[in-house]
Every structure is written in structure tokens, then in C-alpha cells.
Write a protein that holds these residues in place. Structure first.
Motif, PDB file in Angstrom:
ATOM      1  N   UNK A 175     -10.052 108.087  38.464  1.00 20.60           N
ATOM      2  CA  UNK A 175     -11.441 108.311  38.866  1.00 20.60           C
ATOM      3  C   UNK A 175     -12.024 107.089  39.571  1.00 20.60           C
ATOM      4  N   UNK A 176     -11.564 105.903  39.185  1.00 19.16           N
ATOM      5  CA  UNK A 176     -12.108 104.672  39.759  1.00 19.16           C
ATOM      6  C   UNK A 176     -11.345 104.188  40.990  1.00 19.16           C
ATOM      7  N   UNK A 177     -10.038 104.419  41.032  1.00 24.55           N
ATOM      8  CA  UNK A 177      -9.225 103.808  42.089  1.00 24.55           C
ATOM      9  C   UNK A 177      -8.645 104.784  43.098  1.00 24.55           C
ATOM     10  N   UNK A 178      -8.392 106.041  42.680  1.00 24.56           N
ATOM     11  CA  UNK A 178      -7.691 107.025  43.518  1.00 24.56           C
ATOM     12  C   UNK A 178      -6.333 106.506  43.977  1.00 24.56           C
ATOM     13  N   UNK A 179      -5.692 105.693  43.133  1.00 26.18           N
ATOM     14  CA  UNK A 179      -4.363 105.157  43.415  1.00 26.18           C
ATOM     15  C   UNK A 179      -3.340 105.795  42.490  1.00 26.18           C
ATOM     16  N   UNK A 180      -2.134 106.072  43.013  1.00 28.25           N
ATOM     17  CA  UNK A 180      -1.074 106.636  42.181  1.00 28.25           C
ATOM     18  C   UNK A 180      -0.624 105.574  41.179  1.00 28.25           C
ATOM     19  N   UNK A 181      -0.759 105.810  39.885  1.00 27.14           N
ATOM     20  CA  UNK A 181      -0.469 104.764  38.900  1.00 27.14           C
ATOM     21  C   UNK A 181       1.018 104.531  38.674  1.00 27.14           C
ATOM     22  N   UNK A 182       1.356 103.269  38.473  1.00 27.46           N
ATOM     23  CA  UNK A 182       2.704 102.841  38.098  1.00 27.46           C
ATOM     24  C   UNK A 182       2.713 102.628  36.587  1.00 27.46           C
ATOM     25  N   UNK A 183       3.806 103.018  35.929  1.00 28.79           N
ATOM     26  CA  UNK A 183       3.917 102.817  34.483  1.00 28.79           C
ATOM     27  C   UNK A 183       4.839 101.638  34.199  1.00 28.79           C
ATOM     28  N   UNK A 184       4.333 100.662  33.458  1.00 24.26           N
ATOM     29  CA  UNK A 184       5.108  99.497  33.062  1.00 24.26           C
ATOM     30  C   UNK A 184       5.428  99.605  31.575  1.00 24.26           C
ATOM     31  N   UNK A 185       6.708  99.705  31.251  1.00 26.20           N
ATOM     32  CA  UNK A 185       7.132  99.780  29.855  1.00 26.20           C
ATOM     33  C   UNK A 185       7.859  98.510  29.453  1.00 26.20           C
ATOM     34  N   UNK A 186       7.186  97.669  28.675  1.00 28.57           N
ATOM     35  CA  UNK A 186       7.806  96.442  28.170  1.00 28.57           C
ATOM     36  C   UNK A 186       8.441  96.754  26.824  1.00 28.57           C
ATOM     37  N   UNK A 187       9.636  96.245  26.587  1.00 28.70           N
ATOM     38  CA  UNK A 187      10.312  96.523  25.322  1.00 28.70           C
ATOM     39  C   UNK A 187      10.946  95.250  24.782  1.00 28.70           C
TER      40      UNK A 187
END
Length: 343
Positions: A175-187
């Protein structure tokens, strides 16, 4: 010697009957007490410094009015849960007995000797121990796990809906950015072995991307000291299109993004919009700019655990009723997602 204050004294000071005082102290079912009378009783208790005779009450009811709690006191998530649980127990006339990390099994002995009426544990996300679970059920111990046993039908768990929390976070970011989000999974560890919470988070991301017709972009990174990995983080962040929107499963990953962005001269909240899916570091609000995050409501979960276990102890709910209880996540939108946005 000063005269001991009794419930009769409380009733007289509050201008109510002793049965009303008893109903307030014991949350007696079937006896409705209005807010005004309840306040008068509680005020009288405080003014007179009234204390319930726990031994006499225990002999009368067969209860200790004490709940055993197990968890890691060095873990801030446990202390947040404990705060909510203690508040709820105090309101219901129960005490809390803390049990250290190595003493979980002793709690069953305390229950068998009627020193405690039930057990609440703050477990790691997705924790499960079948032998402990079986022993608790065999002995009919009222038991609640906060964050543990999410996939077991034999234990009552207080859980946050991690999958839905990611949907909520991505909706807010979109709603704020209209950017396709990237998911960062730290383990942590040498290989990626996600616990239940992280599996749910990742599934939530994949669902959201599919529902919006976007291709998932997932980066899984081993947690290592920043001293050894700054160039790797900088290289990854540099190759992403700008501006970019990133959802990190842990706040630790978000902190690494902050550091890499600083090295690259990128602005958090403008070039890099980032949100954490938790607040394990307990520093989100203090970063500059402040980090948007899903706040796991540990205090609310503690209150829910106390309320649920007391219903078991007092026979208001069958101990064999093991359905899960879900507590909604809290979104805290801060300046790491679109600096200068209207509030």
C-alpha cells in the motif's frame, strides 16, 4: 499485635456483603458483580492491605492457587510473556512459580504434590517433546504451551498466526510502496532447517505473491557475524533494483540490510524499504530510521495462557479440550518503509 484483616472487614469497608467479596476474590461463576461494587471491593482490599489466607483457601478448595511457569529468563520474549501472564494471574488470585531452564520435569512432581495447579511453558517456536507431552496427559496436568506444539492435537497452544502476519505485513508495504517485495530468510546453523514459524512465514509470502500475480523472490542467508560477511550483504543488496522492498523473517536480517545500505550510500525508507517479521532483537523502534515490524504479542499471549489454564483448573473447560488459541499479530509501521510518509 495488630488485628488480622478479614473478608468481613473488606465487606464492611466496601459496603457490600461478604458473598460479594468472595465472588470478586474467586471469580465465582453465577454471581454477577457490577463494576462499581467490584471497584469498591478492590479499593477496600488495597486500603486495608488484605491478604487471602492461602493455606486455608487451599484446604477448602483443594488448590494451591499457584501456576508453575517454565522458560528461559535470559530470553526477552519469555519475560514479555511472563509480564502478561503475571498480570492476568494476579487479577484472578493466582500466584506464579518460576522454574528454570533445566527443571521442566520437576513441575510435574510439584503438581502431583499439589504445590501447583497447572503448568505454562514459553517454548521455542514449533517446539514439541512427545515424551513430556505424554506424561502431562497421562497425569492429567493442566498445561498450556506458548508457541510450542503447533501441529500436535494433544496440547493446548497459544500461537500467533505467522502466515497471516506476513500477509498483513506485505499488504501494508504494498500500500505504501507499490513495489514487488523480496523475502529475506535468515537462518542459523550450517543448513536451512526452518522451524514451524519460519515455514509459515515463507508459505505466507509465497501465497501473497501468487495471489497478486507476482513471481516470488526469495533470498535465504545463513546467519553469521557481520565481521565476516559485510561484502556478501553489500553485493546482494547492490544487485537488487532500486527502490526495493524487502521483508526479513528476523529483525537480525534487517539490521544487516541497514549496515549494507549505509556502506553503499543507500537510504533506508527511500532506496530500500524494509520490514522485519519479528522483534527478536527488541531494538526495532530505536534504529534510525525506525524499523517497521510485525510485533509478536508475547504479553497478550501470556494473558491468554493464564486465562485458559485457569479455566482448566477451575473446571470451566474440560482438560481434554486441546484446541489452539490464536492471538493476532501487531503491525508497527515506522520510517523504514517510506520515510516521510503521512501518519
Amino acid at each position: 499485635m495488630a488485628k488480622r484483616v478479614t473478608s468481613f472487614d473488606v465487606a464492611r469497608r466496601a459496603g457490600v456483603s461478604r458473598s460479594i467479596v468472595s465472588a470478586v476474590l474467586n471469580n465465582t461463576p453465577g454471581i454477577g458483580v457490577g463494576d462499581e461494587k467490584r471497584k469498591a471491593v478492590l479499593d477496600a482490599i488495597e486500603e486495608l492491605n488484605y491478604r487471602v489466607d492461602a493455606q486455608a483457601k487451599g484446604m477448602r478448595t483443594g488448590r494451591s492457587y499457584c501456576i508453575g511457569v517454565h522458560g528461559d529468563l535470559s530470553n526477552p520474549m519469555f519475560t514479555q510473556m511472563l509480564q502478561g501472564l503475571q498480570e492476568a494471574c494476579k487479577e484472578r488470585g493466582y500466584h506464579v512459580l518460576l522454574c528454570g531452564v533445566e527443571n521442566r520435569t520437576e513441575l510435574i512432581e510439584l503438581f502431583m504434590h499439589k504445590r501447583i495447579d497447572g503448568i505454562v511453558t514459553k517454548d521455542t517456536t514449533g517446539y514439541a517433546d512427545e515424551s513430556w507431552e505424554k506424561e502431562l496427559n497421562d497425569q492429567q496436568v493442566p498445561f498450556i504451551s506458548v508457541e510450542g506444539y503447533p501441529e500436535s492435537p494433544n496440547t493446548t497452544s497459544i500461537l500467533m498466526d505467522y502466515r497471516q502476519s506476513v500477509h498483513d505485513a506485505l499488504n501494508a508495504m504494498w500500500a505504501l510502496t507499490k513495489l514487488h517485495p523480496v523475502y529475506l530468510g535468515v537462518y542459523s546453523g550450517s543448513e536451512y532447517k526452518p522451524n514451524w514459524g519460519d515455514r509459515e512465514r515463507l508459505q505466507g509470502y509465497q501465497e501473497w505473491m501468487s495471489q497478486h500475480g507476482f513471481e516470488a523472490s526469495i533470498e535465504l542467508r545463513q546467519e553469521e557475524s557481520w565481521l565476516y560477511t559485510p561484502k556478501d550483504w553489500e553485493k546482494w543488496l547492490e544487485m537488487l533494483p532500486k527502490p526495493v522492498s524487502i521483508l526479513s523473517n528476523w529483525s537480525r536480517g534487517a539490521i544487516y540490510i541497514y549496515r549494507a545500505a549505509n556502506k553503499l550510500g543507500l537510504r533506508i525508507g527511500e532506496d530500500v524499504h524494509i520490514m522485519a517479521a519479528d522483534n527478536t532483537e527488541s531494538v526495532n523502534a530505536f534504529l534510525v530510521p525506525a524499523l517497521s515490524a510485525v510485533e509478536v504479542p508475547y504479553s497478550d499471549m501470556g494473558r491468554a495462557a493464564a486465562s485458559r489454564i485457569i479455566t482448566y483448573i477451575e473446571g470451566k473447560q474440560a482438560i481434554d479440550s486441546k484446541e489452539k488459541q490464536w492471538v493476532p499479530a501487531k503491525l508497527s509501521m515506522r520510517d523504514s518503509v517510506m520515510t516521510g510518509r503521512s501518519r
